[in-house]
Design an enzyme around this catalytic site. Structure first.
Site, PDB file in Angstrom:
ATOM      1  N   LYS A  60      27.372  46.698  36.503  1.00  0.00           N
ATOM      2  CA  LYS A  60      27.009  47.707  37.508  1.00  0.00           C
ATOM      3  C   LYS A  60      26.132  48.740  36.803  1.00  0.00           C
ATOM      4  CE  LYS A  60      30.442  45.568  39.600  1.00  0.00           C
ATOM      5  NZ  LYS A  60      30.249  44.498  40.562  1.00  0.00           N
ATOM      6  N   GLY A 116      39.308  38.050  45.910  1.00  0.00           N
ATOM      7  CA  GLY A 116      39.263  36.635  45.519  1.00  0.00           C
ATOM      8  C   GLY A 116      37.984  35.865  45.839  1.00  0.00           C
TER       9      GLY A 116
HETATM   10  C1  SAM Z   1      34.103  44.381  43.025  1.00  0.00           C
HETATM   11  S1  SAM Z   1      35.777  44.093  43.035  1.00  0.00           S
HETATM   12  C2  SAM Z   1      35.910  42.395  42.696  1.00  0.00           C
HETATM   13  C3  SAM Z   1      35.612  41.530  43.858  1.00  0.00           C
HETATM   14  C4  SAM Z   1      35.873  40.082  43.556  1.00  0.00           C
HETATM   15  N1  SAM Z   1      34.984  39.561  42.537  1.00  0.00           N
HETATM   16  C5  SAM Z   1      35.733  39.228  44.783  1.00  0.00           C
HETATM   17  O1  SAM Z   1      34.838  38.386  44.812  1.00  0.00           O
HETATM   18  O2  SAM Z   1      36.523  39.374  45.718  1.00  0.00           O
HETATM   19  C6  SAM Z   1      36.306  44.806  41.537  1.00  0.00           C
HETATM   20  C7  SAM Z   1      37.754  44.562  41.212  1.00  0.00           C
HETATM   21  O3  SAM Z   1      37.949  44.915  39.856  1.00  0.00           O
HETATM   22  C8  SAM Z   1      39.269  45.377  39.734  1.00  0.00           C
HETATM   23  N2  SAM Z   1      39.394  46.113  38.462  1.00  0.00           N
HETATM   24  C9  SAM Z   1      38.761  47.228  38.068  1.00  0.00           C
HETATM   25  N3  SAM Z   1      39.160  47.571  36.826  1.00  0.00           N
HETATM   26  C10 SAM Z   1      40.054  46.633  36.439  1.00  0.00           C
HETATM   27  C11 SAM Z   1      40.818  46.425  35.250  1.00  0.00           C
HETATM   28  N4  SAM Z   1      40.725  47.264  34.212  1.00  0.00           N
HETATM   29  N5  SAM Z   1      41.618  45.332  35.190  1.00  0.00           N
HETATM   30  C12 SAM Z   1      41.692  44.462  36.213  1.00  0.00           C
HETATM   31  N6  SAM Z   1      41.007  44.634  37.365  1.00  0.00           N
HETATM   32  C13 SAM Z   1      40.205  45.691  37.475  1.00  0.00           C
HETATM   33  C14 SAM Z   1      39.493  46.215  40.966  1.00  0.00           C
HETATM   34  O4  SAM Z   1      40.883  46.311  41.261  1.00  0.00           O
HETATM   35  C15 SAM Z   1      38.716  45.429  42.010  1.00  0.00           C
HETATM   36  O5  SAM Z   1      39.597  44.599  42.750  1.00  0.00           O
END
Ligand code: SAM
Length: 353
Positions: A306, A224
């Site tokens: 990324k 979050g």
């Molecule tokens: C780098 S983290 C995000 C961190 C977030 N922006 C924060 O500030 O806390 C990436 C997130 O993308 C989610 N994610 C990856 N593929 C996804 C998808 N197809 N649908 C929804 N969430 C996804 C992962 O579960 C992970 O929690």
């Protein structure tokens, strides 16, 4: 010594990408040249084949269009063999050759361990340099001057002395945005969105476009950190992620958590912003962001790409092309930047014009 070269600061390890993009940008402007960049040095220098073309490039290239360059400074050749007993005098003489009035003076170094080790040398230099510049007839706190003076140390006895246009360069010393980690944020990623808002908008625009009561969808929101930034701005957020959200965020009443796939989620009604930090292939994210804008699901989007280990510049070019094709090649605004808080990644801002 004419400042016909362009010194670009970058994240260490991205010198090649920095070189590729400046070469491409210069070629588009009809300027041919070559780049000198040592791997992991944190900077690159573009040398135009013709000196007068360097001035043309430095004067007209828009800094904001560069992705990997953190700062853009016009420099003459490197000032080397500085006497250890008096580094300030030759630097001041070089500065006097560039101009008589500057908005400010920044003493900088590459963002590397080697660069950091130079701080003990550059810190005490400031007062000496102020005096030497005054003696050389150079004013360095002229609020009306359009240019800034940079002294960029690349070694104990070598530096570039150059200038940047205040209106066409990074607003932060070393091109690095320094932000304090907010203790209430559930993740460090929060700093990426905080920096993106500083980078892509001026103060007035930011307050207008991220105003209380506005709506956003955060794709890949867990835990979050990005949502937290928006909640701080009193916005309402739909946080999409199968992972858990910080309970404190849910307690605010401003966040709805949807455990869904970000690639299939569609908002019931248009939102002001879609932000996305999902770890996925850049081209897939670029396509998704373009779809949100093309469908009118959001007015604007900020998303993180990324980058792969190799061909990172090519990947950015490809993502730009994907977005251009999806949006019919025009009628949209796109900026891509490797933020100070981005590592093997870049952040983009896309909106309809
Ligand atoms: C780098 S983290 C995000 C961190 C977030 N922006 C924060 O500030 O806390 C990436 C997130 O993308 C989610 N994610 C990856 N593929 C996804 C998808 N197809 N649908 C929804 N969430 C996804 C992962 O579960 C992970 O929690």
């Amino acid at each position: 010594m004419r400042p016909s070269r362009l010194l670009l600061y970058c994240r260490a390890g991205f010198e090649k990408e920095c070189a590729q993009e400046i070469t491409a940008a210069a070629a588009e402007m009809g300027v041919e040249g070559y780049v000198k960049a040592r791997p992991d040095s944190g900077f690159a220098v573009f040398h135009p084949h013709q000196e007068d073309m360097g001035a043309e490039l430095g004067g007209h290239l828009e800094f904001r269009r560069l992705v990997f360059a953190r700062q853009m400074v016009r420099v003459p050749e490197l000032l080397s063999a500085l006497p250890e007993a008096d580094r300030a005098s030759p630097i001041a003489a070089a500065a006097a050759g560039l101009g008589k009035r500057f908005r400010e003076l920044w003493i900088e170094m590459p963002d590397t361990n080697e660069g950091k080790s130079l701080a003990s040398l550059t810190r005490p230099l400031g007062p000496h340099l102020d005096k030497a510049l005054a003696r050389a007839g150079v004013a360095i706190a002229d609020a009306a001057a359009p240019q800034r003076l940079h002294v960029f140390f690349v070694g104990g006895r070598a530096c570039y002395v150059g200038l940047s246009e205040v209106a066409n360069s990074a607003r932060w010393p070393m091109g690095i945005v320094r932000l304090r980690m907010p203790s209430a944020s559930p993740s460090r990623s929060t700093l990426k969105l905080a920096e993106a808002l500083l980078e892509f908008f001026d103060d007035r625009e930011r307050e207008k476009r991220f105003a209380p009561g506005m709506t956003a969808v955060d794709l890949g929101a867990s835990p979050g950190g990005w949502t937290w930034q928006l909640v701080q701005r009193h916005m309402h957020v739909i946080a999409v992620d199968n992972g858990p959200m910080d309970p404190a965020l849910l307690d605010t009443g401003q966040v709805k958590h949807r455990r869904e796939d970000g690639f299939h989620f569609e908002p019931a009604e248009p939102v002001d912003w879609m932000v996305c930090d999902m770890v996925e292939s850049p081209s897939r994210i670029a396509r998704l962001a373009a779809r949100w804008v093309a469908q009118g699901w959001c007015a604007g989007t900020i998303f993180n790409l990324k980058l792969p280990m190799k061909k990172r510049w090519e990947e950015v070019v490809r993502c730009r092309e994907i977005i251009g094709e999806a949006l019919g090649g025009r009628g949209y605004f796109l900026r891509v930047k490797q933020l100070s808080h981005d590592r093997e990644e870049v952040t983009a801002y896309l909106a309809r014009r």
